[in-house]
Design a protein around this motif. Sequence first.
Motif, PDB file in Angstrom:
ATOM      1  N   ASP A 142       0.828  -1.211   0.000  1.00 40.30           N
ATOM      2  CA  ASP A 142       0.000   0.000   0.000  1.00 40.30           C
ATOM      3  C   ASP A 142       0.861   1.259   0.000  1.00 40.30           C
ATOM      4  N   ARG A 143       1.930   1.232   0.782  1.00 41.81           N
ATOM      5  CA  ARG A 143       2.831   2.384   0.779  1.00 41.81           C
ATOM      6  C   ARG A 143       3.501   2.550  -0.582  1.00 41.81           C
ATOM      7  N   THR A 146       1.122   4.171  -2.931  1.00 43.30           N
ATOM      8  CA  THR A 146       1.038   5.596  -2.632  1.00 43.30           C
ATOM      9  C   THR A 146       2.219   6.362  -3.225  1.00 43.30           C
ATOM     10  N   GLY A 149       1.746   6.660  -6.895  1.00 41.03           N
ATOM     11  CA  GLY A 149       0.796   7.729  -7.190  1.00 41.03           C
ATOM     12  C   GLY A 149       1.411   9.113  -7.043  1.00 41.03           C
ATOM     13  N   LEU A 150       2.294   9.275  -6.056  1.00 36.48           N
ATOM     14  CA  LEU A 150       3.011  10.546  -5.906  1.00 36.48           C
ATOM     15  C   LEU A 150       3.910  10.815  -7.107  1.00 36.48           C
ATOM     16  N   ASN A 219      -5.318   1.543  -9.936  1.00 39.82           N
ATOM     17  CA  ASN A 219      -3.997   1.691  -9.307  1.00 39.82           C
ATOM     18  C   ASN A 219      -2.888   1.135 -10.204  1.00 39.82           C
TER      19      ASN A 219
END
Length: 303
Positions: A142-143, A146, A149-150, A219
């Motif tokens: 999950d990290r 993220t 996505g950044l 995602n």
Amino acid sequence: MTQDSLQISAETPEQDVHIENEAPARTVREKPRAESADTAVYADSLAADSLYADSIAATIAAPVAKPAPPPPPPAWTTGLEPVSLPARADRDSTIMTSLVVVLLLIILCIQKSRRLLPMLFKDLWRVRNRKKSFDEHTANEDRSITVFGLQLTIYLAILLSAGIDLAAGRPPLIDTAMSLLPALALCAAFYLFQISAYWAVGFAFSTSTGRRMWLRGFNAIQTFLGFALAIPALTVIFYPDASRTALIVAAFCYILARIVFISKGFRIFYHNYWSLLYFILYLCTLEIAPLFILYRLATTFSL
């Protein structure tokens, strides 16, 4: 009488002659005196002039003590006049630091989650309903998603800002980090809006399994799109002259990613002909209109 008269007459001419001769003699004697006085004055003036000329000549001829000239500067101190470099993104410490930090985070995420990328690649197309296929991601995964996505948000902000600059007829990213702040905020808001909208649409028109499949596909698409946009974004930063070509490549990658995502959504939500109407509404509401709104907001805040 005769002798006396002759004597007088003889004396008279002598006197006349003497008188006539005397006046010129006086004149002759007086002129040299006047000339001698003028000559003395003239001589005195010549002497004064000669003394003045001698003083001038002495002044001119006298050597003047001057300080020794300084030595010439060394060769390495001479050159062209310094000119300030134009503002560019590759010379901005904020942008370069952000890119380096993101790249380091991505490297760490890939090392810790080696199985994540293969799973995401399968999520691009997979729509199977088996429970095992939709296991929840771990905390590390999950990290990592993220961070991916950044990465995509930063690259989209760079490309969006460069596209607006070129459309306005100015060099891309001329204001460096300050010009990226509005675009970065808009891209981050757009990313969160997409996740929220897709979750709401999946909740309203599909099952929990279909919604989870759709979000995992989103995602996955965003992750690989972030890697694909890395080269165009870095090209815009380090080679501004090739910005137009980089933007064309980036637009092609984005359109291809959206086609893949839309095709997966079609496979999940299509049931009958009536579902085509809802699918068309979804395309207009979540895939087309937000892009125009994003571009309009970006031009408003940037220009």
